[in-house]
Motif scaffolding. Structure first.
Motif, PDB file in Angstrom:
ATOM      1  N   PRO A 139       2.761   0.914  10.774  1.00 19.89           N
ATOM      2  CA  PRO A 139       2.679   0.045   9.591  1.00 19.89           C
ATOM      3  C   PRO A 139       2.033   0.751   8.408  1.00 19.89           C
ATOM      4  O   PRO A 139       1.141   1.574   8.570  1.00 19.89           O
ATOM      5  CB  PRO A 139       1.825  -1.132  10.081  1.00 19.89           C
ATOM      6  N   ARG A 140       2.486   0.393   7.199  1.00 20.48           N
ATOM      7  CA  ARG A 140       1.994   1.022   5.972  1.00 20.48           C
ATOM      8  C   ARG A 140       0.856   0.245   5.326  1.00 20.48           C
ATOM      9  O   ARG A 140       0.274   0.703   4.356  1.00 20.48           O
ATOM     10  CB  ARG A 140       3.131   1.155   4.962  1.00 20.48           C
ATOM     11  N   MET A 141       0.545  -0.943   5.833  1.00 25.14           N
ATOM     12  CA  MET A 141      -0.511  -1.759   5.232  1.00 25.14           C
ATOM     13  C   MET A 141      -1.865  -1.075   5.347  1.00 25.14           C
ATOM     14  O   MET A 141      -2.068  -0.188   6.182  1.00 25.14           O
ATOM     15  CB  MET A 141      -0.547  -3.133   5.898  1.00 25.14           C
ATOM     16  N   SER A 142      -2.806  -1.520   4.523  1.00 24.47           N
ATOM     17  CA  SER A 142      -4.150  -0.945   4.550  1.00 24.47           C
ATOM     18  C   SER A 142      -4.859  -1.333   5.841  1.00 24.47           C
ATOM     19  O   SER A 142      -4.460  -2.274   6.540  1.00 24.47           O
ATOM     20  CB  SER A 142      -4.962  -1.433   3.353  1.00 24.47           C
ATOM     21  N   SER A 185       4.955  -2.280   1.972  1.00 26.26           N
ATOM     22  CA  SER A 185       3.848  -2.691   2.832  1.00 26.26           C
ATOM     23  C   SER A 185       3.556  -4.182   2.729  1.00 26.26           C
ATOM     24  O   SER A 185       3.114  -4.805   3.702  1.00 26.26           O
ATOM     25  CB  SER A 185       2.592  -1.883   2.488  1.00 26.26           C
ATOM     26  N   SER A 186       3.815  -4.781   1.549  1.00 29.52           N
ATOM     27  CA  SER A 186       3.529  -6.209   1.379  1.00 29.52           C
ATOM     28  C   SER A 186       4.448  -7.077   2.230  1.00 29.52           C
ATOM     29  O   SER A 186       4.137  -8.243   2.495  1.00 29.52           O
ATOM     30  CB  SER A 186       3.667  -6.598  -0.098  1.00 29.52           C
ATOM     31  N   GLU A 242       5.279  -6.348   5.374  1.00 26.81           N
ATOM     32  CA  GLU A 242       4.996  -6.180   6.797  1.00 26.81           C
ATOM     33  C   GLU A 242       4.327  -7.402   7.413  1.00 26.81           C
ATOM     34  O   GLU A 242       4.708  -7.858   8.498  1.00 26.81           O
ATOM     35  CB  GLU A 242       4.133  -4.935   7.015  1.00 26.81           C
ATOM     36  N   ALA A 243       3.313  -7.952   6.734  1.00 24.60           N
ATOM     37  CA  ALA A 243       2.611  -9.110   7.279  1.00 24.60           C
ATOM     38  C   ALA A 243       3.542 -10.304   7.396  1.00 24.60           C
ATOM     39  O   ALA A 243       3.487 -11.055   8.382  1.00 24.60           O
ATOM     40  CB  ALA A 243       1.408  -9.449   6.402  1.00 24.60           C
ATOM     41  N   GLU A 263      -6.130  -4.938   5.734  1.00 25.83           N
ATOM     42  CA  GLU A 263      -5.041  -5.890   5.976  1.00 25.83           C
ATOM     43  C   GLU A 263      -4.676  -5.946   7.447  1.00 25.83           C
ATOM     44  O   GLU A 263      -4.432  -7.021   8.008  1.00 25.83           O
ATOM     45  CB  GLU A 263      -3.814  -5.496   5.142  1.00 25.83           C
ATOM     46  N   LEU A 264      -4.658  -4.779   8.084  1.00 26.84           N
ATOM     47  CA  LEU A 264      -4.313  -4.719   9.498  1.00 26.84           C
ATOM     48  C   LEU A 264      -5.358  -5.430  10.351  1.00 26.84           C
ATOM     49  O   LEU A 264      -5.016  -6.173  11.282  1.00 26.84           O
ATOM     50  CB  LEU A 264      -4.170  -3.261   9.940  1.00 26.84           C
ATOM     51  N   SER A 316      10.786  -3.207   7.199  1.00 24.90           N
ATOM     52  CA  SER A 316      10.060  -3.530   5.964  1.00 24.90           C
ATOM     53  C   SER A 316      10.486  -2.671   4.786  1.00 24.90           C
ATOM     54  O   SER A 316       9.988  -2.870   3.670  1.00 24.90           O
ATOM     55  CB  SER A 316       8.555  -3.389   6.180  1.00 24.90           C
ATOM     56  N   ARG A 363       1.307   5.784   1.441  1.00 22.93           N
ATOM     57  CA  ARG A 363       0.670   4.753   2.253  1.00 22.93           C
ATOM     58  C   ARG A 363       0.839   4.986   3.754  1.00 22.93           C
ATOM     59  O   ARG A 363       0.411   4.168   4.570  1.00 22.93           O
ATOM     60  CB  ARG A 363       1.203   3.364   1.881  1.00 22.93           C
TER      61      ARG A 363
END
Length: 336
Positions: free
Chosen positions: A130-133, A108-109, A111-112, A136-137, A104, A193
Motif C-alpha cells: 500500500p502507498r498510504m502513509s 493512495s487516497s 486504498e482505504a 493512515e495504515l 488503486s 509514496r
C-alpha cells in the motif's frame, strides 16, 4: 431453446424428496457433522437427483462467511503484483476460497476506500504494497481484521506482515557494480509514496557509507515502462556508468529508450533492475536484477490469512524475505 420458465430447484424440494425439514437440508449442505449419517446421505442423494445447487448468498449468510478474500494492489499492470495475485488465488482456491481484486492505480487516497469495501464483502483483506502513509495504515488496519500486509508492517501484533528487505537487495546490486569497477552510479527512483522505494533509498545511504569512493546520483523515475523510457535522456546525460533502477519494468523501458538513442548496454552503460520478473531474463541483454521470492509471498499470504480466518486469536510473526542477485548480461565493467 431452454425453457426459461422452468422453476429453480430449491431447498424445499430437497426437503420434500428426502422427507426432512428445511433446517436439516441446510445443515447438511453447510457441512454440519451433527446430522445423523443416514439422514445426511438421504439428503445428499435427493440433492443429487434434483441437481440442487445451494444459493451462494444464502450459504454465506448461514455460515457467517463469504469464502472470499479481497486483495488491494497499487498497480495491476505491474507483472510482480500479477504474479503475487496469481499465487494467492491458486493457494486460496485449494481451500475453496475465491479472490476479489481491487486496483488503486497508485492513488493512495483510494486504498482505504477500496480496502473497506473489500472487507465488507469478504472474510479478510490482503493489502499489497500500500502507498498510504504509516499513520493512515495504523488507523485503518484494526478495521480490516483479518488483514495481511505485504511489504508493510503495523504496530498491531495481530496483523501478519510479509516483508522483503529491499534495502539490502539494492546494496547487493550496488556492490556488484562496484566489483565490476563502477564508481559513478545513479539510482532511478520509484514512486515517491512507495514504501519499498524509501527502503531502497535508505539502503543506498548505507551503501555509500560502505563505499565512500562511489559518487551516487538520484534521478526521479517511476515504476512503469513509460517512466523508464522517459528517463532515458536524464540517465544518458548524468555521467554515471552504472544505473540502479527501481524495478524490472522501469529498467526494461530504460533499455528501450537507451537503445533508441544509440547507447549500448552494457558496453556503454550497465543497468540493473529489481524483482526478477519471469521475462527479465529474456530482455536483450538479459537483465541483472535482485530476485524477490514472489511465489512464496503469494502462497504465504494466503496461509497467514487462513490462520486468522480459522483462529480467532491467531498471532503471526513478521516474515522476512532476502532478495538474491541474478547476474545477467546487462552489467559489465565500465569502458576504460
Amino acid at each position: 431453446m431452454a425453457d426459461r420458465s422452468r422453476r429453480r430447484v430449491g431447498i424445499g424440494d430437497v426437503a420434500a424428496r428426502a422427507g426432512v425439514s428445511h433446517a436439516t437440508v441446510s445443515r447438511v449442505m453447510n457441512g454440519n457433522t451433527t446430522v445423523n449419517a443416514s439422514i445426511a446421505q438421504r439428503v445428499q442423494a435427493a440433492a443429487a437427483e434434483l441437481k440442487y445447487k445451494p444459493n451462494p448468498v444464502g450459504r454465506s449468510l448461514a455460515l457467517g462467511k463469504t469464502e472470499t478474500i479481497g486483495i488491494v494492489v497499487p498497480d495491476l499492470s505491474n507483472p510482480t503484483f500479477q504474479s503475487i495475485l496469481r499465487d494467492v488465488s491458486i493457494a486460496a482456491a485449494r481451500d475453496g476460497y475465491r479472490v476479489l481484486i481491487a486496483d488503486s492505480s497508485e492513488v493512495s487516497s483510494e486504498e482505504a476506500i477500496l480496502a473497506g469495501e473489500a472487507r465488507r464483502r469478504c472474510d479478510g483483506v490482503v493489502l499489497c504494497a500500500p502507498r498510504m502513509s504509516q499513520d493512515e495504515l495504523e488507523e485503518l488496519a484494526p478495521t480490516l481484521h483479518p488483514l495481511v500486509l505485504i511489504n508493510r508492517t503495523t504496530e498491531l501484533s495481530s496483523t501478519p506482515s510479509l516483508v522483503v528487505d529491499y534495502g539490502h537487495g539494492i546494496q547487493k546490486l550496488g556492490a556488484h557494480l562496484v566489483e565490476l569497477g563502477h564508481r559513478r552510479i545513479a539510482y532511478l527512483t520509484g514512486p515517491e509514496r512507495s514504501a519499498s522505494n524509501v527502503q531502497r533509498l535508505r539502503g543506498l545511504e548505507k551503501f555509500v557509507q560502505d563505499y565512500p569512493e562511489v559518487e551516487l546520483q538520484v534521478i526521479p523515475g517511476g515504476n512503469t515502462y513509460d517512466a523508464g523510457n522517459e528517463a532515458s535522456d536524464a540517465v544518458a546525460s548524468c555521467g554515471a556508468t552504472g544505473i540502479l533502477v527501481f524495478n524490472d519494468v522501469a529498467a526494461m523501458g530504460l533499455l528501450h529508450g537507451l537503445s533508441e538513442r544509440g547507447i549500448r548496454v552494457p558496453e556503454d552503460l550497465s543497468i540493473t533492475g529489481y524483482d526478477d520478473m519471469p521475462f527479465a531474463r529474456y530482455t536483450m541483454p538479459g537483465l541483472t536484477t535482485a530476485a524477490v521470492p514472489i511465489t512464496q509471498l503469494g502462497s504465504l499470504a494466503w496461509r497467514r490469512m487462513r490462520e486468522h480466518i480459522t483462529q480467532a486469536n491467531a498471532q503471526s510473526p513478521t516474515d522476512h524475505f532476502e532478495p538474491h542477485l541474478e547476474i545477467r548480461g546487462s552489467t559489465a565493467p565500465p569502458k576504460a
